[in-house]
Design a protein around this motif. Structure first.
Motif, PDB file in Angstrom:
ATOM      1  N   THR A 300       0.824  -1.192   0.000  1.00 41.74           N
ATOM      2  CA  THR A 300       0.000   0.000   0.000  1.00 41.74           C
ATOM      3  C   THR A 300       0.866   1.254   0.000  1.00 41.74           C
ATOM      4  OG1 THR A 300      -1.715  -1.158   1.212  1.00 41.74           O
ATOM      5  CG2 THR A 300      -1.815   1.236   1.241  1.00 41.74           C
ATOM      6  N   ILE A 301       0.462   2.221  -0.768  1.00 40.49           N
ATOM      7  CA  ILE A 301       1.214   3.471  -0.830  1.00 40.49           C
ATOM      8  C   ILE A 301       0.939   4.260   0.446  1.00 40.49           C
ATOM      9  CG2 ILE A 301       1.528   5.610  -2.123  1.00 40.49           C
ATOM     10  CD1 ILE A 301       0.397   4.100  -4.552  1.00 40.49           C
ATOM     11  N   GLN A 302       1.968   4.548   1.238  1.00 37.21           N
ATOM     12  CA  GLN A 302       1.817   5.256   2.489  1.00 37.21           C
ATOM     13  C   GLN A 302       1.794   6.771   2.241  1.00 37.21           C
ATOM     14  OE1 GLN A 302       1.255   3.663   5.312  1.00 37.21           O
ATOM     15  NE2 GLN A 302       1.377   1.730   4.222  1.00 37.21           N
ATOM     16  N   LYS A 303       1.230   7.485   3.202  1.00 42.08           N
ATOM     17  CA  LYS A 303       1.181   8.941   3.109  1.00 42.08           C
ATOM     18  C   LYS A 303       2.592   9.526   3.117  1.00 42.08           C
ATOM     19  CE  LYS A 303      -0.735  13.028   5.343  1.00 42.08           C
ATOM     20  NZ  LYS A 303      -1.466  13.545   6.512  1.00 42.08           N
ATOM     21  N   GLN A 304       2.840  10.458   2.232  1.00 39.55           N
ATOM     22  CA  GLN A 304       4.134  11.101   2.148  1.00 39.55           C
ATOM     23  C   GLN A 304       4.018  12.538   2.675  1.00 39.55           C
ATOM     24  OE1 GLN A 304       5.336  10.750  -1.923  1.00 39.55           O
ATOM     25  NE2 GLN A 304       4.870   8.582  -1.997  1.00 39.55           N
ATOM     26  N   LEU A 305       5.154  13.186   2.877  1.00 37.02           N
ATOM     27  CA  LEU A 305       5.129  14.546   3.389  1.00 37.02           C
ATOM     28  C   LEU A 305       4.411  15.487   2.430  1.00 37.02           C
ATOM     29  CD1 LEU A 305       8.733  14.886   4.858  1.00 37.02           C
ATOM     30  CD2 LEU A 305       6.589  14.706   6.123  1.00 37.02           C
ATOM     31  N   PHE A 306       4.642  15.317   1.142  1.00 33.84           N
ATOM     32  CA  PHE A 306       4.007  16.165   0.142  1.00 33.84           C
ATOM     33  C   PHE A 306       3.313  15.261  -0.882  1.00 33.84           C
ATOM     34  CE2 PHE A 306       7.742  18.365   1.785  1.00 33.84           C
ATOM     35  CZ  PHE A 306       7.148  19.524   2.288  1.00 33.84           C
ATOM     36  N   VAL A 307       1.991  15.167  -0.766  1.00 29.93           N
ATOM     37  CA  VAL A 307       1.207  14.320  -1.662  1.00 29.93           C
ATOM     38  C   VAL A 307       0.508  15.200  -2.680  1.00 29.93           C
ATOM     39  CG1 VAL A 307      -0.667  12.658  -1.819  1.00 29.93           C
ATOM     40  CG2 VAL A 307       0.855  12.628   0.157  1.00 29.93           C
ATOM     41  N   GLU A 308       0.653  14.861  -3.934  1.00 27.08           N
ATOM     42  CA  GLU A 308      -0.015  15.633  -4.979  1.00 27.08           C
ATOM     43  C   GLU A 308      -1.469  15.201  -5.081  1.00 27.08           C
ATOM     44  OE1 GLU A 308       1.900  15.560  -8.727  1.00 27.08           O
ATOM     45  OE2 GLU A 308       3.856  16.195  -7.959  1.00 27.08           O
ATOM     46  N   LEU A 309      -2.368  16.160  -4.946  1.00 28.81           N
ATOM     47  CA  LEU A 309      -3.799  15.885  -5.037  1.00 28.81           C
ATOM     48  C   LEU A 309      -4.382  16.617  -6.229  1.00 28.81           C
ATOM     49  CD1 LEU A 309      -4.892  16.272  -1.288  1.00 28.81           C
ATOM     50  CD2 LEU A 309      -4.373  14.158  -2.514  1.00 28.81           C
ATOM     51  N   ILE A 316     -12.129  17.539  -1.546  1.00 29.35           N
ATOM     52  CA  ILE A 316     -12.602  16.554  -0.561  1.00 29.35           C
ATOM     53  C   ILE A 316     -11.739  16.602   0.699  1.00 29.35           C
ATOM     54  CG2 ILE A 316     -12.883  14.077  -0.103  1.00 29.35           C
ATOM     55  CD1 ILE A 316     -13.380  13.806  -3.199  1.00 29.35           C
ATOM     56  N   TYR A 317     -10.425  16.668   0.497  1.00 32.60           N
ATOM     57  CA  TYR A 317      -9.508  16.680   1.641  1.00 32.60           C
ATOM     58  C   TYR A 317      -9.755  17.912   2.516  1.00 32.60           C
ATOM     59  CZ  TYR A 317      -5.228  16.454   4.371  1.00 32.60           C
ATOM     60  OH  TYR A 317      -4.326  16.382   5.412  1.00 32.60           O
ATOM     61  N   ASP A 318      -9.884  19.070   1.888  1.00 34.00           N
ATOM     62  CA  ASP A 318     -10.135  20.312   2.636  1.00 34.00           C
ATOM     63  C   ASP A 318     -11.457  20.238   3.393  1.00 34.00           C
ATOM     64  OD1 ASP A 318      -7.777  21.283   1.624  1.00 34.00           O
ATOM     65  OD2 ASP A 318      -8.708  22.504   0.051  1.00 34.00           O
ATOM     66  N   PHE A 319     -12.470  19.649   2.747  1.00 35.02           N
ATOM     67  CA  PHE A 319     -13.776  19.510   3.393  1.00 35.02           C
ATOM     68  C   PHE A 319     -13.680  18.632   4.641  1.00 35.02           C
ATOM     69  CE2 PHE A 319     -17.695  16.981   3.838  1.00 35.02           C
ATOM     70  CZ  PHE A 319     -18.592  17.991   4.138  1.00 35.02           C
ATOM     71  N   LEU A 320     -12.974  17.494   4.532  1.00 29.88           N
ATOM     72  CA  LEU A 320     -12.841  16.583   5.671  1.00 29.88           C
ATOM     73  C   LEU A 320     -11.952  17.178   6.767  1.00 29.88           C
ATOM     74  CD1 LEU A 320     -12.520  13.137   3.833  1.00 29.88           C
ATOM     75  CD2 LEU A 320     -14.494  14.022   5.084  1.00 29.88           C
ATOM     76  N   GLN A 321     -10.945  17.939   6.372  1.00 32.24           N
ATOM     77  CA  GLN A 321     -10.100  18.606   7.361  1.00 32.24           C
ATOM     78  C   GLN A 321     -10.935  19.594   8.189  1.00 32.24           C
ATOM     79  OE1 GLN A 321      -6.176  19.085   7.866  1.00 32.24           O
ATOM     80  NE2 GLN A 321      -6.788  16.928   7.803  1.00 32.24           N
ATOM     81  N   GLU A 350      -7.403   7.034  -0.528  1.00 32.82           N
ATOM     82  CA  GLU A 350      -6.990   6.038   0.470  1.00 32.82           C
ATOM     83  C   GLU A 350      -5.604   5.500   0.139  1.00 32.82           C
ATOM     84  OE1 GLU A 350      -9.819   2.914   1.541  1.00 32.82           O
ATOM     85  OE2 GLU A 350     -11.378   4.143   0.603  1.00 32.82           O
ATOM     86  N   LEU A 351      -5.397   5.215  -1.145  1.00 31.97           N
ATOM     87  CA  LEU A 351      -4.113   4.665  -1.574  1.00 31.97           C
ATOM     88  C   LEU A 351      -2.980   5.679  -1.372  1.00 31.97           C
ATOM     89  CD1 LEU A 351      -5.150   2.785  -4.829  1.00 31.97           C
ATOM     90  CD2 LEU A 351      -5.042   1.942  -2.497  1.00 31.97           C
ATOM     91  N   LYS A 352      -3.309   6.953  -1.452  1.00 31.60           N
ATOM     92  CA  LYS A 352      -2.303   7.988  -1.204  1.00 31.60           C
ATOM     93  C   LYS A 352      -2.077   8.231   0.285  1.00 31.60           C
ATOM     94  CE  LYS A 352      -3.040  10.477  -5.558  1.00 31.60           C
ATOM     95  NZ  LYS A 352      -3.496  11.734  -6.205  1.00 31.60           N
ATOM     96  N   GLY A 353      -2.952   7.613   1.099  1.00 23.15           N
ATOM     97  CA  GLY A 353      -2.772   7.705   2.542  1.00 23.15           C
ATOM     98  C   GLY A 353      -3.228   9.018   3.150  1.00 23.15           C
ATOM     99  N   VAL A 354      -4.167   9.723   2.500  1.00 21.89           N
ATOM    100  CA  VAL A 354      -4.605  11.021   3.032  1.00 21.89           C
ATOM    101  C   VAL A 354      -5.987  10.951   3.683  1.00 21.89           C
ATOM    102  CG1 VAL A 354      -3.175  12.354   1.449  1.00 21.89           C
ATOM    103  CG2 VAL A 354      -5.497  11.741   0.759  1.00 21.89           C
ATOM    104  N   ILE A 355      -6.746   9.889   3.423  1.00 19.51           N
ATOM    105  CA  ILE A 355      -8.023   9.668   4.112  1.00 19.51           C
ATOM    106  C   ILE A 355      -8.122   8.200   4.489  1.00 19.51           C
ATOM    107  CG2 ILE A 355      -9.172  11.514   2.804  1.00 19.51           C
ATOM    108  CD1 ILE A 355     -10.676   9.245   1.288  1.00 19.51           C
ATOM    109  N   ARG A 356      -9.082   7.898   5.338  1.00 17.59           N
ATOM    110  CA  ARG A 356      -9.336   6.491   5.671  1.00 17.59           C
ATOM    111  C   ARG A 356     -10.836   6.268   5.833  1.00 17.59           C
ATOM    112  NH1 ARG A 356      -5.937   7.331  10.514  1.00 17.59           N
ATOM    113  NH2 ARG A 356      -7.145   8.549  12.007  1.00 17.59           N
TER     114      ARG A 356
END
Length: 366
Positions: A300-309, A316-321, A350-356
């Motif tokens: 599985t691809i783990q979350k990195q320090l800088f993930v390109e979205l 979606i990420y901003d909304f969940l944050q 999920e695969l980018k590791g930014v949500i679950r």
């Protein structure tokens, strides 16, 4: 299993009237095939279902000649043989009452992986089915599932090829012996299949791909998998038989919906309508229903320090944050993204590791 034990089992399976169910009854009663052939008629008659005809057939010596010929073929071609009680026999298949006593395999197979899915469907696959199948396998690839199918035209070979393209183990279940391949035009895929996967059959080297053997083949396709997925099917077909078998084995069944006017969506739509299959619109549906934890797998691809979205992913990420965990339906409404599209975006995130994902179709940012 020794050569002698295999020889006796092969001979037992060549006895006219001894199928997988009766064979298991006999083996449970006498312990091994050798003891069955040595048993007296009075002892054999005590096994439920044995009558005078089968008693006579069990004394037929010609079965040993046939067993010897098949054993020679097995050894000459380095074919692996698995007994239904062996450790290397597919675990889920063991629990099917009518599973083969012996299976013959070729290639580099490993059934320890718990994530095994079967993908089936029409031989006349459309561009819609092809695209869905390829995208599904691409999205599931980080979870490293084993992809099982029947190595036939259409959906089968598309699934096998997609699995190979993403370095997944893929298994072709055959309706004939390992001395040939059907259809012949698929011979070109064999070497690549066997590099990371291969072939399974219950049929001997003298077995041709007759129509009835495909139905028997289908129970292995359904039985060895955690779930069976029907990509496309007309209102009748072998893939629907496989889906029914999977239901009989208490396996999950998924079907890809399509337009009511499309011939090769009728079977899938009917499975969904009659509640014989779950709706499958993306990999996220499968992962959620099977309760696969995306964090379990080292690939599985783990979350990195800088993930390109992408633009929609960032929204979606901003909304969940900002809002914390939210329901799938609410995310779709607030982010103005249709659910059928949103499911695929969420699995990518999920695969980018930014949500679950959370129980109850909830999602949260990480």
């Amino acid at each position: 299993m020794t050569d002698q034990e295999l020889f006796n089992l092969l001979a037992l399976l060549k006895v006219d009237g001894v199928g997988d169910i009766m064979g298991k009854k006999l083996l449970n009663s006498f312990g091994d095939a050798s003891a069955i052939f040595k048993a007296k008629n009075s002892q054999l008659a005590g096994v439920d279902g044995i009558g005078s005809v089968l008693l006579k057939n069990l004394k037929d010596k010609s079965v040993f000649e046939k067993a010897d010929k098949e054993l020679s073929f097995i050894k000459k071609n380095n074919i692996e043989v698995s007994f239904f009680q062996d450790e290397n026999y597919p675990e889920r298949l063991k629990h099917c009452f009518d599973a083969p006593i012996l299976i013959f395999t070729a290639g580099n197979l490993n059934f320890k992986n718990k994530k095994i899915i079967s993908i089936v469907g029409t031989r006349q696959i459309t561009s819609y089915g092809t695209d869905f199948c390829k995208n599904l396998i691409e999205d599931l690839a980080p979870l490293d599932p084993v992809i099982v199918s029947g190595f036939a035209y259409g959906v089968d070979i598309v699934a096998h090829q997609a699995a190979m393209d993403f370095n997944l183990q893929t298994v072709g279940v055959l309706a004939h012996g390992l001395n040939q391949i059907y259809p012949r035009t698929h011979k070109k895929y064999m070497a690549r299949m066997e590099e990371n996967g291969g072939f399974i059959t219950e049929f001997w080297s003298d077995s041709n791909p007759d129509k009835e053997k495909f139905v028997r083949r289908n129970r292995i396709v359904a039985g060895m998998a955690e779930a069976t997925i029907v990509i496309e099917s007309a209102d009748k077909g072998g893939s629907l038989i496989t889906a029914n078998m999977a239901n009989d084995y208490n396996r999950d069944v998924f079907a890809v919906p399509g337009r009511v006017t499309d011939k090769y969506s009728q079977g899938c739509n009917n499975l969904i309508k009659t509640q014989k299959a779950n709706v499958l619109t993306s990999a996220a549906d499968l992962i959620y229903m099977l309760n696969w934890d995306i964090k379990e797998n080292p690939k599985t691809i783990q979350k990195q320090l800088f993930v390109e979205l992408g633009t929609e992913e960032q929204k979606i990420y901003d909304f969940l944050q900002k809002n914390g965990k939210e329901l799938l339906d609410i995310i779709a409404i607030e982010c103005d993204i249709p659910i059928f599209k949103l499911s695929g975006i969420l699995i990518g995130m999920e695969l980018k590791g930014v949500i679950r994902p959370l129980p109850g179709k909830l999602f949260e940012s990480i």
